[in-house]
Design a protein around this motif. Structure first.
Motif, PDB file in Angstrom:
ATOM      1  N   ALA A 153       0.391  17.255   4.945  1.00  0.00           N
ATOM      2  CA  ALA A 153       1.491  17.988   4.369  1.00  0.00           C
ATOM      3  C   ALA A 153       1.324  19.763   4.389  1.00  0.00           C
ATOM      4  N   LYS A 154       0.132  19.883   4.278  1.00  0.00           N
ATOM      5  CA  LYS A 154      -0.524  21.659   4.310  1.00  0.00           C
ATOM      6  C   LYS A 154      -0.392  22.015   5.734  1.00  0.00           C
ATOM      7  N   CYS A 155      -0.658  21.042   6.911  1.00  0.00           N
ATOM      8  CA  CYS A 155      -0.489  21.633   8.192  1.00  0.00           C
ATOM      9  C   CYS A 155       0.862  21.728   8.443  1.00  0.00           C
TER      10      CYS A 155
ATOM     11  N   ASN B 250       5.658  13.571   3.953  1.00  0.00           N
ATOM     12  CA  ASN B 250       5.225  12.385   3.059  1.00  0.00           C
ATOM     13  C   ASN B 250       5.943  11.186   3.414  1.00  0.00           C
ATOM     14  N   TYR B 251       7.196  11.284   3.760  1.00  0.00           N
ATOM     15  CA  TYR B 251       7.906  10.254   4.130  1.00  0.00           C
ATOM     16  C   TYR B 251       7.462   9.525   5.442  1.00  0.00           C
ATOM     17  N   ILE B 252       7.232  10.416   6.365  1.00  0.00           N
ATOM     18  CA  ILE B 252       6.798   9.907   7.704  1.00  0.00           C
ATOM     19  C   ILE B 252       5.367   9.285   7.206  1.00  0.00           C
TER      20      ILE B 252
ATOM     21  N   ILE C  40       1.859   4.160   7.344  1.00  0.00           N
ATOM     22  CA  ILE C  40       0.840   3.121   6.592  1.00  0.00           C
ATOM     23  C   ILE C  40       1.235   1.682   7.120  1.00  0.00           C
ATOM     24  N   SER C  41       2.467   1.640   7.243  1.00  0.00           N
ATOM     25  CA  SER C  41       2.644  -0.229   7.511  1.00  0.00           C
ATOM     26  C   SER C  41       2.794  -0.026   9.061  1.00  0.00           C
TER      27      SER C  41
ATOM     28  N   ILE D  12       0.847  -1.184  -0.018  1.00  0.00           N
ATOM     29  CA  ILE D  12      -0.083   0.026   0.085  1.00  0.00           C
ATOM     30  C   ILE D  12       0.855   1.434  -0.092  1.00  0.00           C
ATOM     31  N   SER D  13       1.998   1.195   0.861  1.00  0.00           N
ATOM     32  CA  SER D  13       2.867   2.503   0.882  1.00  0.00           C
ATOM     33  C   SER D  13       3.395   2.754  -0.441  1.00  0.00           C
ATOM     34  N   ILE D  14       3.718   1.896  -1.263  1.00  0.00           N
ATOM     35  CA  ILE D  14       4.341   1.838  -2.805  1.00  0.00           C
ATOM     36  C   ILE D  14       3.426   2.449  -3.526  1.00  0.00           C
TER      37      ILE D  14
END
Length: 477
Positions: free
Chosen positions: A399-401, A415-417, A422-423, A219-221
């Protein structure tokens, strides 16, 4: 050999201690969630929505068909302000609300509060339409710019631009809560659950932490491919996938209702009866059922939470009232249509009465009971698309926050976090995940509703001016 045994026993004891600590943290989260969603927040969301409903003199509802025309593009603005069209803004907002809130969230509401919870979800949606009208009108009326000079909207900008810079701590409070509230842990958790229930057995495997982690990585990918492209790519995917999935889900649930049509009238009677008396089977009081209904409706349509204004604030619309009318359609589509379909399907098949299942599996059971050959695969497909579009959109909100608090250069870092979490959500327990989500949404609602109530007179003034121009056949952009 003795040393190895001692080492293994030490590891097992350590794992037991870690599990004990995690369980304690989970219980604390659940207790805090139940405490924060008590009467004060209920009054803020429902009371605030009722205030908006009557303060506007039901005006947004009088112009429901005008809102439909705006969505269809009849009054599209040619302005370069904003980043996406009104339709794409609505699709983006719906892509976060039309997801696990409608499928797993409704199942949770029925399981926890019985059939009567659906009635209070309806009430919450009706007042939520007025709430979204105000909050999303304000998201256009009081837009600001981020540190890269791009025009942005959302409760944090409504607070700083509408109430003044001295209120910035309240805007930061919203943004920090939004960073956590936008994490994908609930959606990833429920998507993993349904994939474990349906797909894992196909490969003669047993659901486990390992299978959940593998699903989370996949899902993350998939999510990474989209979210690193920004709001335009997210909106493009959402505007194509959301309408298709709504139609497919509507047809699927309509078939369930057709097969079980003799149970529809008794179910509606039970919904109204239990809404006023509580559910004896579940031992719920009237107050607890109201809280469950409002709580799950807030999770489903997000009225008053502050997420939708962030999507609508990116619209190219420069007319606040038009955007507010478009946003108003969200709770109608989300809760009054889609959530109702899910709830009735669950109730007519009695899948909610099984004490051994919860969350999205309750809805899955309704599909399998009615369509044993292909119901599971069909729901997996629908849930997967709904969940992925939700995951796309929530990354934008978070990301906006984080950009508001720390600067736009940290958006990619978030976005990386986001992708990694997700995992984490895939292997977490449902109760703890739901509790964390509820706490974050509750904290986001406080500044969103307070700022909207404070600035509601501005929206009323803009509303009068807009419809005056419209009645005079003046070009309303």
């Amino acid at each position: 050999m003795e040393l190895i045994k001692k080492a293994i026993n030490g590891i097992l004891r350590s794992m037991g201690m870690v599990n004990s600590v995690l369980k304690s943290v989970e219980n604390t989260i659940i207790d805090l969630s139940n405490w924060i969603w008590d009467l004060p927040l209920l009054l803020l969301l429902m009371g605030g929505g009722i205030f908006f409903l009557f303060y506007s003199r039901l005006l947004p509802f009088k112009h429901f068909w005008h809102a439909i025309a705006v969505v269809r593009g009849k009054y599209d603005s040619t302005s370069g302000v904003g980043q996406i069209s009104a339709f794409k803004a609505l699709s983006t907002a719906l892509s976060s609300t039309l997801g696990m809130g409608n499928i797993a969230g409704v199942a949770l509401a029925i399981s926890m509060g019985g059939p009567g919870a659906l009635f209070w979800m309806w009430v919450s949606a009706i007042v939520g339409m007025a709430t979204k009208y105000y909050t999303c009108s304000l998201s256009i009326m009081y837009r600001g710019t981020d540190d890269s000079g791009i025009v942005q909207g959302g409760p944090m900008y409504v607070i700083t631009e509408g109430l003044g810079k001295r209120w910035k701590p309240l805007a930061i409070f919203f943004s920090i809560a939004g960073i956590f509230g936008s994490l994908p842990i609930f959606t990833a958790n429920q998507l993993t659950q349904v994939l474990n229930d349906v797909l894992v057995p196909v490969f003669d495997l047993t659901s486990s932490v390992g299978s959940s982690l593998l699903i989370g990585v996949v899902i993350s990918i998939l999510v990474s491919i989209v979210i690193f492209g920004g709001i335009q790519r997210i909106a493009n995917y959402a505007s194509k996938l959301v309408p298709l999935m709504v139609v497919l889900y509507f047809l699927s649930v309509s078939y369930i209702l057709f097969v079980n049509h003799t149970q529809i009238l008794p179910v509606f009677q039970q919904v109204f009866s239990d809404a006023m008396t509580g559910n004896a089977v579940l031992g719920g009081s009237l107050g607890s059922i109201i809280i469950v209904g409002v709580r799950r409706a807030a999770f489903s349509n997000e009225a008053g939470i502050g997420t939708a204004p962030m999507a609508h604030g990116a619209s190219k619309n420069v007319e606040p009232v038009k955007e507010g009318l478009v946003a108003m359609l969200g709770p109608f589509i989300d809760t009054l249509v889609v959530c109702t379909l899910t709830a009735i399907a669950i109730l007519v098949t009695d899948s909610w009465k099984d004490p051994n299942i919860g969350g999205v599996t309750v809805t899955l059971s309704a599909f399998v009971k009615t369509m044993p050959q292909f119901g599971a695969v069909l729901l997996v497909f629908i849930v997967s698309i709904f969940a992925l579009t939700s995951l796309f959109t929530y990354s934008y909100y978070g990301a906006k926050c984080i950009a508001f608090v720390f600067g736009t250069r940290y958006k990619k870092f978030y976005n990386y976090i986001y992708v990694l979490s997700i995992s984490l959500g895939a292997v977490s327990s449902m109760a703890g995940v739901v509790g964390l989500f509820d706490i974050s949404f509750a904290l986001m609602a406080i500044p969103t509703m307070l700022s909207a109530i404070s600035l509601s007179a501005k929206v009323n003034q803009a509303t009068r001016e807009y419809f005056k121009k419209l009645s005079m056949n003046t070009n309303v952009i």
